[in-house]
Design an enzyme around this catalytic site. Sequence first.
Site, PDB file in Angstrom:
ATOM      1  CG  HIS A 180       7.103   0.003   0.148  1.00 59.47           C
ATOM      2  ND1 HIS A 180       7.128  -1.084  -0.703  1.00 59.47           N
ATOM      3  CD2 HIS A 180       6.395  -0.406   1.247  1.00 59.47           C
ATOM      4  CE1 HIS A 180       6.448  -2.095  -0.152  1.00 59.47           C
ATOM      5  NE2 HIS A 180       6.000  -1.715   1.033  1.00 59.47           N
ATOM      6  CD  GLU A 235       3.216  -0.322   2.082  1.00 59.85           C
ATOM      7  OE1 GLU A 235       2.873  -0.744   0.964  1.00 59.85           O
ATOM      8  OE2 GLU A 235       3.781  -1.014   2.949  1.00 59.85           O
ATOM      9  CG  HIS A 269       5.798  -2.510   5.394  1.00 55.23           C
ATOM     10  ND1 HIS A 269       6.144  -2.596   4.080  1.00 55.23           N
ATOM     11  CD2 HIS A 269       6.939  -2.721   6.114  1.00 55.23           C
ATOM     12  CE1 HIS A 269       7.454  -2.855   3.987  1.00 55.23           C
ATOM     13  NE2 HIS A 269       7.951  -2.933   5.218  1.00 55.23           N
ATOM     14  CD  GLU A 274       2.009  -5.219   5.982  1.00 54.92           C
ATOM     15  OE1 GLU A 274       1.630  -4.085   5.619  1.00 54.92           O
ATOM     16  OE2 GLU A 274       2.729  -5.954   5.283  1.00 54.92           O
TER      17      GLU A 274
HETATM   18 ZN   LIG Z   1       4.817  -2.671   2.368  1.00 54.14          ZN
END
Ligand SMILES: [Zn+2]
Length: 245
Positions: free
Chosen positions: A11, A25, A80, A147
Amino acid sequence: MNKTVVLDAGHGGKDGGACGNGLREKDIALKVANEIAKRLKAEYEGVECILTRSTDVFLELKERTDMANKTKADMLVSIHCNAGGGAGGFESFTYNGSTNAATAAFQNVLHGEIYSRLKGFGVNDRGQKRANLHMCRESKMPAVLIENLFIDVDSDANRLKRTEVLEAIINGHVVGIAKYLGLKTKQTEKPTDEVLNVFVDGVNVGQGDNLKGVTRGPVRALAQALGAQVIYDATNKRIDVISKK
Ligand SMILES: [Zn+2]
């Protein structure tokens, strides 16, 4: 030969990624990626890091993989945090199409090193997964997408706010990458194990050691044995030895 690692902070810019519980995030991903690059360079020999972004900017997924594929990078990690509720936890992904053994081995090492550090904080292990994700599919080198906990799960968000948890995430990535690439740690400037006994006119005044060819000893005992006065200034981190002349 140097190894090259691409670190992709997910992102950025207009794309905040998952947001909630006062966390974004994109900020966590950037902090983690930048810190991994800094530590790999500082602590290991023969490693180069390429960051797809090192600031809060927006990049398309294709720009990220194009950037990575232009290099002869040995691996890519896309960083992430998750969202989507549930019980939260930690998971990693590789491409679910054809991948090679190196990719699976990299996922296994990286996942293991990160999770072993998160386990003590009560984090769920959601496992090593495979999915059709752009970053894993389009990267030519072994690529793993991590993640790091769920932004929208309260217990995970509270963990992500703790320095020790972020530290576990960062350190797990660093050690996992280094282990997979077989990087050697830099020789830190530690004193030799050799203990030196220091004597003044035949009287032992204490012990010292040797750091990069410089002998270090018990300043106060040594100076006093020579008749000098010692003033220790903790505030200014200074030791004054006043000779008796
Ligand atoms: Zn992400």
